[in-house]
Scaffold this active site. Structure first.
Site, PDB file in Angstrom:
ATOM      1  N   SER A 200     -21.484-111.671-120.077  1.00  0.00           N
ATOM      2  CA  SER A 200     -21.012-112.718-119.167  1.00  0.00           C
ATOM      3  C   SER A 200     -21.960-113.899-119.244  1.00  0.00           C
ATOM      4  CB  SER A 200     -20.962-112.207-117.712  1.00  0.00           C
ATOM      5  OG  SER A 200     -19.752-111.578-117.425  1.00  0.00           O
ATOM      6  N   CYS A 328     -20.921-107.259-106.822  1.00  0.00           N
ATOM      7  CA  CYS A 328     -19.510-107.041-107.139  1.00  0.00           C
ATOM      8  C   CYS A 328     -18.849-106.069-106.172  1.00  0.00           C
ATOM      9  CB  CYS A 328     -19.375-106.540-108.574  1.00  0.00           C
ATOM     10  SG  CYS A 328     -20.022-107.717-109.775  1.00  0.00           S
TER      11      CYS A 328
END
Length: 386
Positions: A200, A328
């Site tokens: 990412s 998350c």
């Protein structure tokens, strides 16, 4: 009040050089990369240059890099295709995996598509390599091993090269989530030997909404998203051109300045450990995060010697951004699955876990503010306990 950002494992600030590179593309290269005219070809050329650059940095073929929106999409694509398209009927993993890996595996398991074996975890957060080796001797089912390279909550580093060797010897596919290590270490994917990996951009001072998956050419995984056949059929949808360019630029900067960044961040981490131990008697560290040689150098998982469910809020009021677990989990402050795996329920009631993560921009002055605030919170909690 000075604001202190110590949550770089969740996301990082975009570097100005990356913003400039992306802004130039936004202003000057607007064509659809799938178009055959000059405007489209200009955009397509930028994507392919980024792909070539990243693949060279990782010592893989450009054909093995596929751009996605993030690590979550990359990991889901890999896991679901292994089950749906490559006839994987057994997955060996652990309860320490990132939420996107854990949930993707849990989903295919709940649909009755695979048998899932979760490895034993020791108190220090290490996986049981001997158990993995024994499990891989069973060749009755096509197997995928999915174990992350560096844990995003406690910083433990998995011996990816050792696992790759075991998997190759036993004709087993190996996926590792490298979101916390790409751009933080000078990785050679060929040398490490895994079949699949992920990245990412926003973890390495690049933009959100851009990432990639690595898939060894011989793996033949299939797309998660169908449509126009972009990314050589692996990921349909018009490409995020300026995001991909930003990812490539951030990756360049991270690797080119890697040695000085590692030196600085390790000094900051050791300073944090030393100051915590001096200011807070009984403080500890989860997993191997207190050992600079055995853990992710940019992350420290602190174990405070009291239970305070509101500590994140208290630190926020003081202008300090940290995490009580993974970023998350929809902002939830409940104990994470990782901490629950390595700590007993009795321990969890007696401690407060806190994840602090650093970047090359972190200063000792910011650490001093954190330590001073934690010392006050500790004194308050111990006074209430008394």
């Amino acid at each position: 009040m000075q604001r202190v950002y110590l949550d770089n494992a969740a996301t990082t600030a975009i570097r100005p050089e990356v913003v400039d590179e992306m802004a130039n593309v936004m202003k000057n290269v607007f064509g659809n990369p799938s178009s055959t005219h000059v405007f489209g070809r200009e955009a397509k050329a930028l994507i392919e240059l980024a792909r070539k650059n990243i693949s060279q940095r990782l010592n893989v073929s450009p054909a093995e890099i596929y751009f996605t929106s993030c690590g979550t999409e990359s990991n889901n694509t890999i896991i679901r295709s292994c089950v749906n398209d490559l006839d994987v009927s057994r997955i060996i993993t652990s309860n320490l995996e990132h939420k996107c890996v854990y949930e993707a595996i849990k989903d295919v398991e709940s649909r009755g598509k695979v048998e899932v074996i979760r490895l034993n975890i020791f108190e220090n957060g290490e996986i049981d390599y001997n158990q993995l080796e024994e499990l891989l001797k069973d060749h009755s089912q096509k197997t995928l091993v999915s174990l992350m390279h560096a844990n995003n909550e406690i910083g433990n580093i998995t011996d990816v090269k050792r696992i790759s060797k075991l998997c190759q010897e036993n004709n087993t596919l190996f996926h590792t989530d490298t979101v916390q290590t790409v751009g933080h270490y000078d990785l050679d994917f060929q040398d490490l030997g895994m079949d699949f990996a992920s990245c990412s951009a926003h973890k390495i001072h690049g933009p959100k909404g851009a990432g990639f998956l690595y898939a060894r050419k011989s793996s033949h995984i299939k797309p998660l998203i169908s449509g126009g056949g972009q990314e050589r059929g692996m990921r349909s949808g018009t490409e995020n051109v300026y995001g991909i360019v930003g990812l490539s630029k951030a990756f360049d900067l991270a690797i080119d300045e890697l040695d000085q960044h590692i030196q600085h961040i390790k000094q900051i981490k050791q300073y944090t450990i030393d100051q915590l131990q001096e200011a807070i008697p009984g403080v500890g560290f989860n997993g191997l995060s207190g050992d600079l040689d055995k853990s992710l150098y940019a992350l420290l998982s602190i174990r405070l010697p009291f239970h305070d469910a509101l500590i994140g809020f208290e630190l926020e009021l003081a202008g300090i951004a940290v995490s009580q677990g993974s970023a998350c989990s929809s902002g939830a402050a409940k104990t994470s699955g990782v901490i629950s795996t390595i700590c007993s329920s009795e321990e969890i009631e007696r401690i407060t876990p806190l994840r602090v993560s650093f970047s090359h921009e972190t200063t000792k002055e910011e650490i001093d503010i954190l330590i001073g605030t934690l010392k006050k919170i500790t004194e308050k909690n111990l006074l209430q306990k008394a």
